[in-house]
Design a protein around this motif. Structure first.
Motif, PDB file in Angstrom:
ATOM      1  N   PHE A 161      -0.688  -5.558   3.851  1.00  8.77           N
ATOM      2  CA  PHE A 161      -1.850  -4.826   3.341  1.00  8.77           C
ATOM      3  C   PHE A 161      -3.156  -5.378   3.910  1.00  8.77           C
ATOM      4  CE2 PHE A 161       1.467  -4.451   0.156  1.00  8.77           C
ATOM      5  CZ  PHE A 161       1.501  -3.083  -0.047  1.00  8.77           C
ATOM      6  N   GLU A 162      -4.072  -4.467   4.172  1.00  9.02           N
ATOM      7  CA  GLU A 162      -5.422  -4.826   4.586  1.00  9.02           C
ATOM      8  C   GLU A 162      -6.425  -3.985   3.809  1.00  9.02           C
ATOM      9  OE1 GLU A 162      -5.961  -4.549   8.777  1.00  9.02           O
ATOM     10  OE2 GLU A 162      -4.372  -5.970   9.265  1.00  9.02           O
ATOM     11  N   ASP A 163      -7.630  -4.506   3.702  1.00 12.34           N
ATOM     12  CA  ASP A 163      -8.786  -3.783   3.149  1.00 12.34           C
ATOM     13  C   ASP A 163      -8.610  -3.396   1.682  1.00 12.34           C
ATOM     14  OD1 ASP A 163      -9.602  -4.130   5.717  1.00 12.34           O
ATOM     15  OD2 ASP A 163      -9.487  -2.027   6.290  1.00 12.34           O
ATOM     16  N   VAL A 164      -7.958  -4.271   0.930  1.00 14.99           N
ATOM     17  CA  VAL A 164      -7.938  -4.173  -0.534  1.00 14.99           C
ATOM     18  C   VAL A 164      -9.157  -4.935  -1.049  1.00 14.99           C
ATOM     19  CG1 VAL A 164      -6.674  -4.835  -2.626  1.00 14.99           C
ATOM     20  CG2 VAL A 164      -5.424  -4.008  -0.615  1.00 14.99           C
ATOM     21  N   VAL A 165      -9.764  -4.449  -2.113  1.00 17.37           N
ATOM     22  CA  VAL A 165     -10.903  -5.153  -2.705  1.00 17.37           C
ATOM     23  C   VAL A 165     -10.881  -4.979  -4.218  1.00 17.37           C
ATOM     24  CG1 VAL A 165     -12.422  -3.146  -2.347  1.00 17.37           C
ATOM     25  CG2 VAL A 165     -13.422  -5.409  -2.748  1.00 17.37           C
ATOM     26  N   PHE A 220      -9.858   2.124   0.562  1.00 16.81           N
ATOM     27  CA  PHE A 220      -9.903   1.761   1.979  1.00 16.81           C
ATOM     28  C   PHE A 220      -8.631   1.049   2.443  1.00 16.81           C
ATOM     29  CE2 PHE A 220     -14.201   1.319   0.108  1.00 16.81           C
ATOM     30  CZ  PHE A 220     -14.798   2.416   0.711  1.00 16.81           C
ATOM     31  N   ALA A 221      -7.732   0.762   1.515  1.00 17.00           N
ATOM     32  CA  ALA A 221      -6.587  -0.095   1.810  1.00 17.00           C
ATOM     33  C   ALA A 221      -5.582   0.590   2.737  1.00 17.00           C
ATOM     34  CB  ALA A 221      -5.892  -0.498   0.512  1.00 17.00           C
ATOM     35  N   THR A 222      -4.973  -0.238   3.595  1.00 15.80           N
ATOM     36  CA  THR A 222      -3.901   0.247   4.463  1.00 15.80           C
ATOM     37  C   THR A 222      -2.673  -0.640   4.285  1.00 15.80           C
ATOM     38  OG1 THR A 222      -4.586  -1.131   6.344  1.00 15.80           O
ATOM     39  CG2 THR A 222      -5.546   1.076   6.181  1.00 15.80           C
ATOM     40  N   VAL A 223      -1.501  -0.070   4.609  1.00 20.48           N
ATOM     41  CA  VAL A 223      -0.253  -0.815   4.618  1.00 20.48           C
ATOM     42  C   VAL A 223       0.433  -0.527   5.951  1.00 20.48           C
ATOM     43  CG1 VAL A 223       0.902   1.048   3.308  1.00 20.48           C
ATOM     44  CG2 VAL A 223       1.964  -1.221   3.484  1.00 20.48           C
TER      45      VAL A 223
END
Length: 323
Positions: free
Chosen positions: A177-181, A196-199
């Motif tokens: 995962f990227e761009d989790v906030v 905005f999150a990606t997997v």
């Protein structure tokens, strides 16, 4: 090499008991950097802290050069390069949040002053003890000579909890995962945001059900601490310590990956300047940087605004402690 001086408050507590061994092993500053530990506790807990120090000594960490146990903030923070403010007063039965904030102010205001007067010029401060965001604000406001960006509060635990829930849901590693906030306050209002999150390069929002996201994921991340207390019978000390290590390591060593850190707001994204709030950040050259230029939708704005209102109410409750 000159040892890095690290101060840990609440050093006899359960979070510190997990935190200290990771620090002594070099998990923050690296496996070639010696450290001196300063352990701060209330007078009644100094004896127990001496026992913790004995165990650390018996672990024979090659990087651990010295341990100081004290109940005096000015001694604990003398020359400190990094400080983990873990000790805090827990909420008593029937206690109002305003009373909790006021009681913690009696802890964090003097510690902020001691940091101001005695810490090293490069000090980095992470507040772990709850209510962490406003405790960090109190400490920061009590240290007028220290740059505001040196004071942070722990939102990394919430960030890690969000990654864990997503990994279980989609059956992939957390590293996918990227761009989790997680925006806002370390409280029930916090907003774990997947917009905005990606997997593995795909948008997470396209892989999950909206109802699960809004009605299960968000509240479960926010209330995970209570869930652990109910199941385990005590608080989530080890995961909080691990998140604190993650936060300080990234602050020191840097990361281009988005992580959630509660930092002093510069006014971005409608969060009042000066509030300590969780934001999407990266760490470069020893500083947290807010990820800028994100387009927010109405759902995000509503959730973030609820956090802002709560943080402003907390700030107002301790106004007499702020400069």
């Amino acid at each position: 090499m000159t040892p890095v001086k690290i101060t840990v408050t609440g050093a006899a507590g359960n979070i510190a008991y997990s935190l200290l061994w990771r620090l002594a092993a070099g998990d923050v500053f690296g496996d070639d950097t010696p450290i001196d530990l300063r352990l701060l506790e209330i007078p009644d807990a100094v004896g127990k802290t001496e026992g913790v120090a004995m165990e650390l000594q018996d672990s024979a960490f090659p990087l651990l050069r010295s341990i100081t146990v004290t109940d005096r903030p000015e001694e604990a923070f003398d020359g400190a390069n990094a400080a983990f403010l873990v000790g805090a007063k827990p909420r008593g039965k029937g206690e109002e949040r305003a009373d909790l904030l006021a009681n913690n102010g009696k802890i964090f205001a003097p510690q902020g002053k001691a940091i101001n007067d005695h810490a090293a010029d490069d000090v980095r401060v992470l507040v772990v003890g709850n209510p962490a965001n406003t405790n960090a604000l109190i400490a920061q406001q009590s240290a007028p000579d220290v740059p505001a960006d040196r004071f942070t509060a722990l939102m990394r635990l919430d960030h890690n909890r969000a990654l864990s829930q997503l990994a279980a849901k989609l059956d992939v590693p957390t590293t996918a995962f990227e761009d989790v906030v997680v925006w806002g306050n370390h409280s029930a209002t916090q907003f774990p945001d997947l917009t905005f999150a990606t997997v593995n390069g795909d948008k997470v929002i396209d892989r999950i059900d909206r109802d699960w996201y809004v009605n299960e994921f968000i509240p479960r991340v926010a209330k995970r601490g209570s869930e652990i207390i109910e199941v385990r019978g005590s608080s989530s000390a080890a995961s909080a310590a691990s998140a604190a290590i993650d936060h300080m390591r990234d602050w020191v060593q840097g990361t281009d990956q988005w992580v959630s850190a509660a930092i002093v707001s510069d006014g971005s994204y409608g969060i009042d300047e000066g509030l300590v709030a969780g934001l999407p950040t990266v760490a470069r050259d020893g500083k947290w940087e807010i990820v800028q230029g994100l387009e927010l939708n109405d759902f995000q704005r509503e959730r973030i605004a609820a956090n802002v209102e709560e943080l402003k109410a907390e700030r107002d409750a301790v106004a007499d402690l702020l400069r």
